[in-house]
Design an enzyme around this catalytic site. Structure first.
Site, PDB file in Angstrom:
ATOM      1  N   GLN A  13       0.821  -1.209   0.000  1.00  0.00           N
ATOM      2  CA  GLN A  13       0.000   0.000   0.000  1.00  0.00           C
ATOM      3  C   GLN A  13       0.856   1.261   0.000  1.00  0.00           C
ATOM      4  O   GLN A  13       1.049   1.871  -1.039  1.00  0.00           O
ATOM      5  CB  GLN A  13      -0.974  -0.015   1.176  1.00  0.00           C
ATOM      6  CG  GLN A  13      -1.982  -1.161   1.086  1.00  0.00           C
ATOM      7  CD  GLN A  13      -3.075  -1.073   2.128  1.00  0.00           C
ATOM      8  OE1 GLN A  13      -3.394  -0.013   2.633  1.00  0.00           O
ATOM      9  NE2 GLN A  13      -3.668  -2.204   2.464  1.00  0.00           N
ATOM     10  N   ASP A  14       1.375   1.669   1.148  1.00  0.00           N
ATOM     11  CA  ASP A  14       2.271   2.822   1.165  1.00  0.00           C
ATOM     12  C   ASP A  14       3.447   2.516   2.088  1.00  0.00           C
ATOM     13  O   ASP A  14       3.414   1.554   2.853  1.00  0.00           O
ATOM     14  CB  ASP A  14       1.550   4.119   1.550  1.00  0.00           C
ATOM     15  CG  ASP A  14       0.926   4.075   2.933  1.00  0.00           C
ATOM     16  OD1 ASP A  14       0.851   2.985   3.526  1.00  0.00           O
ATOM     17  OD2 ASP A  14       0.515   5.137   3.423  1.00  0.00           O
TER      18      ASP A  14
END
EC number: 3.2.2.27
Length: 305
Positions: free
Chosen positions: A147-148
């Site tokens: 995701q991040d």
């Protein structure tokens, strides 16, 4: 009743009958009469010109809700971007045209603005595209979507799920290692969380958002990195066959939908400890190697060395 607390009185021009509510001192319209409204003229008055458009950044944090920026109009020098962000030249053909798109210009413009404002951004500029430096597009064999980046200073270094040597593996990575040891019980247990050895064998560890503000997960989703990452994945799917996609969690599964007739697509719950389905039973590492064996290709050595 109006905001002053006085009963609201409607004239006979707007009602044919007035009834008093049993529970409140309010006059209710029994048969309202519709007023005729004048239509507003379309278009701008003659001679009026608008300023160039600006775009409001709907950041998850209120700190940036009032900030605006104007899209870059000048030509973006791809060579300069490759140099500044330390992107491998092997990825030039796949990335150069995409980096000239208006949305990509907006990403780099906002990134520079945040840096100049003093915001601490992770990972460092030179590591944002670290995922390009271990193998080229033609050498990719496995794609793992994150995701991040980790929002803790010193952890993120441009590879999804991976952390720098000397950093205690986060919970998600520990769960990945647990699944790995379940599949390969004779493997030497990992002593660190740096996955560069996977990346060198063609495992693309790619986050959908490439940067994050320190201490604030999800803070840079609004920048638009996701669109760039989706284009990278789309081009890989179009130009290659026989890739293995490990899509962990709904976010990864929505990010890309590879053609299962051309690639091996494996899905499972996210390795987060908050997932309802334990990740320990995920057999993706074995399934990937079985796929490569059937094709007469070498297996991935999943040892973390």
């Amino acid at each position: 009743m109006d905001v002053s607390g006085e009963p609201t009185v409607c004239s006979n021009a707007y009602a044919n009958e007035m009834k008093l509510s049993d529970s409140k001192d309010i006059y209710v319209l029994a048969h309202p009469v519709t007023k005729k409204t004048r239509k507003r003229p379309r278009g701008l008055p003659l001679g009026v010109k608008l300023d160039p458009p600006t775009f409001k950044l709907n950041n998850m944090s209120h700190h940036y809700d009032t900030e605006t920026f104007t899209p870059v109009s000048s030509q973006l020098d791809s060579v300069e971007v490759f140099s500044k962000f330390n992107i491998s030249p092997e990825w030039y053909d796949l990335l150069s045209d995409e980096l000239k798109e208006p949305y990509a210009k907006g990403i780099f413009l906002e990134y520079n603005r945040l840096l100049n404002s003093g915001e601490e951004i992770l990972p460092s500029t030179g590591d944002i595209f670290a995922w390009t430096r271990f193998c080229g597009p033609q050498s990719i064999r496995v794609v793992i979507i994150g995701q991040d980046p980790y929002p803790t200073a010193g952890h993120a270094h441009g590879l999804a799920f991976s952390v720098k040597r000397g950093i205690t593996p986060p919970s998600s990575l520990k769960n990945i290692f647990a699944a790995l040891m379940e599949s390969y019980p004779n493997m030497t247990p990992p002593t660190h969380g740096c996955l560069e050895s996977w990346a060198r064998q063609g495992v693309l560890l790619l986050n959908t958002t490439l940067t994050v503000r320190r201490g604030t997960p999800g803070s840079h989703v609004y920048l638009g990195w996701g669109r760039l990452v989706q284009r990278v994945l789309q081009r890989l799917c179009e130009n290659r066959t026989g890739l293995v996609f490990m899509l962990w969690g709904a976010h990864a599964q929505k990010t890309t939908q590879p053609n299962s007739r051309c690639h091996l697509v494996l899905t499972h719950a996210h390795p987060s400890p908050l997932s309802r389905v334990p990740f320990r039973n995920c057999r993706h590492f074995v399934q990937a190697n079985e796929y490569f064996t059937r094709k007469g290709e070498p297996e991935i050595d999943w040892s973390v060395i």
